[in-house]
Design a protein around this motif. Sequence first.
Motif, PDB file in Angstrom:
ATOM      1  N   MET A  91       0.842  -1.180   0.000  1.00  0.00           N
ATOM      2  CA  MET A  91       0.000   0.000   0.000  1.00  0.00           C
ATOM      3  C   MET A  91       0.888   1.244   0.000  1.00  0.00           C
ATOM      4  O   MET A  91       1.941   1.291   0.609  1.00  0.00           O
ATOM      5  N   SER A  92       0.445   2.280  -0.703  1.00  0.00           N
ATOM      6  CA  SER A  92       1.261   3.469  -0.850  1.00  0.00           C
ATOM      7  C   SER A  92       1.221   4.336   0.407  1.00  0.00           C
ATOM      8  O   SER A  92       0.377   4.164   1.274  1.00  0.00           O
ATOM      9  N   LYS A  93       2.126   5.291   0.458  1.00  0.00           N
ATOM     10  CA  LYS A  93       2.254   6.165   1.617  1.00  0.00           C
ATOM     11  C   LYS A  93       1.369   7.396   1.441  1.00  0.00           C
ATOM     12  O   LYS A  93       1.834   8.495   1.179  1.00  0.00           O
ATOM     13  N   ILE A  94       0.045   7.169   1.558  1.00  0.00           N
ATOM     14  CA  ILE A  94      -0.935   8.238   1.411  1.00  0.00           C
ATOM     15  C   ILE A  94      -1.901   8.168   2.589  1.00  0.00           C
ATOM     16  O   ILE A  94      -2.379   7.098   2.935  1.00  0.00           O
ATOM     17  N   CYS A  95      -2.183   9.310   3.194  1.00  0.00           N
ATOM     18  CA  CYS A  95      -3.154   9.368   4.287  1.00  0.00           C
ATOM     19  C   CYS A  95      -4.554   9.176   3.727  1.00  0.00           C
ATOM     20  O   CYS A  95      -4.927   9.806   2.735  1.00  0.00           O
ATOM     21  N   GLN A  96      -5.343   8.313   4.356  1.00  0.00           N
ATOM     22  CA  GLN A  96      -6.687   8.022   3.871  1.00  0.00           C
ATOM     23  C   GLN A  96      -7.711   9.068   4.293  1.00  0.00           C
ATOM     24  O   GLN A  96      -8.824   9.068   3.798  1.00  0.00           O
ATOM     25  N   ARG A 107       0.489  13.027   0.674  1.00  0.00           N
ATOM     26  CA  ARG A 107       1.419  12.054   0.107  1.00  0.00           C
ATOM     27  C   ARG A 107       2.830  12.630   0.140  1.00  0.00           C
ATOM     28  O   ARG A 107       3.009  13.791   0.463  1.00  0.00           O
ATOM     29  N   ALA A 108       3.804  11.788  -0.176  1.00  0.00           N
ATOM     30  CA  ALA A 108       5.197  12.203  -0.114  1.00  0.00           C
ATOM     31  C   ALA A 108       5.470  13.321  -1.120  1.00  0.00           C
ATOM     32  O   ALA A 108       4.913  13.333  -2.222  1.00  0.00           O
ATOM     33  N   MET A 109       6.325  14.263  -0.714  1.00  0.00           N
ATOM     34  CA  MET A 109       6.740  15.352  -1.591  1.00  0.00           C
ATOM     35  C   MET A 109       8.197  15.146  -1.971  1.00  0.00           C
ATOM     36  O   MET A 109       8.942  14.470  -1.262  1.00  0.00           O
ATOM     37  N   LYS A 138      18.353  15.080  -4.958  1.00  0.00           N
ATOM     38  CA  LYS A 138      16.931  14.828  -4.722  1.00  0.00           C
ATOM     39  C   LYS A 138      16.710  14.017  -3.445  1.00  0.00           C
ATOM     40  O   LYS A 138      17.500  13.149  -3.106  1.00  0.00           O
ATOM     41  N   ARG A 139      15.603  14.288  -2.768  1.00  0.00           N
ATOM     42  CA  ARG A 139      15.193  13.542  -1.589  1.00  0.00           C
ATOM     43  C   ARG A 139      13.684  13.549  -1.499  1.00  0.00           C
ATOM     44  O   ARG A 139      13.017  14.271  -2.242  1.00  0.00           O
ATOM     45  N   LYS A 140      13.136  12.719  -0.603  1.00  0.00           N
ATOM     46  CA  LYS A 140      11.698  12.646  -0.385  1.00  0.00           C
ATOM     47  C   LYS A 140      11.360  13.146   1.006  1.00  0.00           C
ATOM     48  O   LYS A 140      12.071  12.863   1.959  1.00  0.00           O
ATOM     49  N   PHE A 141      10.273  13.872   1.098  1.00  0.00           N
ATOM     50  CA  PHE A 141       9.700  14.263   2.374  1.00  0.00           C
ATOM     51  C   PHE A 141       8.494  13.362   2.592  1.00  0.00           C
ATOM     52  O   PHE A 141       7.430  13.589   2.006  1.00  0.00           O
ATOM     53  N   ASN A 142       8.645  12.313   3.399  1.00  0.00           N
ATOM     54  CA  ASN A 142       7.554  11.372   3.627  1.00  0.00           C
ATOM     55  C   ASN A 142       6.561  11.923   4.642  1.00  0.00           C
ATOM     56  O   ASN A 142       6.875  12.789   5.453  1.00  0.00           O
ATOM     57  N   VAL A 143       5.353  11.398   4.582  1.00  0.00           N
ATOM     58  CA  VAL A 143       4.276  11.807   5.482  1.00  0.00           C
ATOM     59  C   VAL A 143       4.429  11.040   6.792  1.00  0.00           C
ATOM     60  O   VAL A 143       4.891   9.903   6.809  1.00  0.00           O
ATOM     61  N   ASN A 144       4.029  11.662   7.892  1.00  0.00           N
ATOM     62  CA  ASN A 144       4.067  11.025   9.204  1.00  0.00           C
ATOM     63  C   ASN A 144       2.869  10.081   9.323  1.00  0.00           C
ATOM     64  O   ASN A 144       1.840  10.429   9.894  1.00  0.00           O
ATOM     65  N   LEU A 145       3.003   8.872   8.748  1.00  0.00           N
ATOM     66  CA  LEU A 145       1.896   7.920   8.670  1.00  0.00           C
ATOM     67  C   LEU A 145       2.015   6.819   9.698  1.00  0.00           C
ATOM     68  O   LEU A 145       3.116   6.398  10.044  1.00  0.00           O
ATOM     69  N   PHE A 146       0.882   6.340  10.166  1.00  0.00           N
ATOM     70  CA  PHE A 146       0.820   5.152  10.994  1.00  0.00           C
ATOM     71  C   PHE A 146      -0.541   4.510  10.826  1.00  0.00           C
ATOM     72  O   PHE A 146      -1.488   5.143  10.364  1.00  0.00           O
TER      73      PHE A 146
END
Length: 79
Positions: free
Chosen positions: A1-6, A11-13, A26-34
């Motif tokens: 499953m992708s890193k997206i808040c439901q 989503r990641a930037m 380049k780098r990714k700013f991931n979402v604080n998901l749990f």
Amino acid sequence: MSKICQITGKRAMVGNNVSHSNRKTKRKFNVNLFTKKFYWVEEDCWVSLKISASGLRTVNKIGLDAALKRAAEKGYLNA
């Protein structure tokens, strides 16, 4: 499953690491998901959501039922 808040659809930037010499990579700013389980009183069942910290604050503020309706309207839920 992708890193997206439901709930919020976050989503990641993509951005840049900037070194002291001002090189950019380049780098990714991931979402604080749990993953969190909520008890949905209206449906009398448990719901497991992949949710961000701001999504959790939204659920606490407006309630689970209203947050799920809003997310379904905007198409964030994978139902």
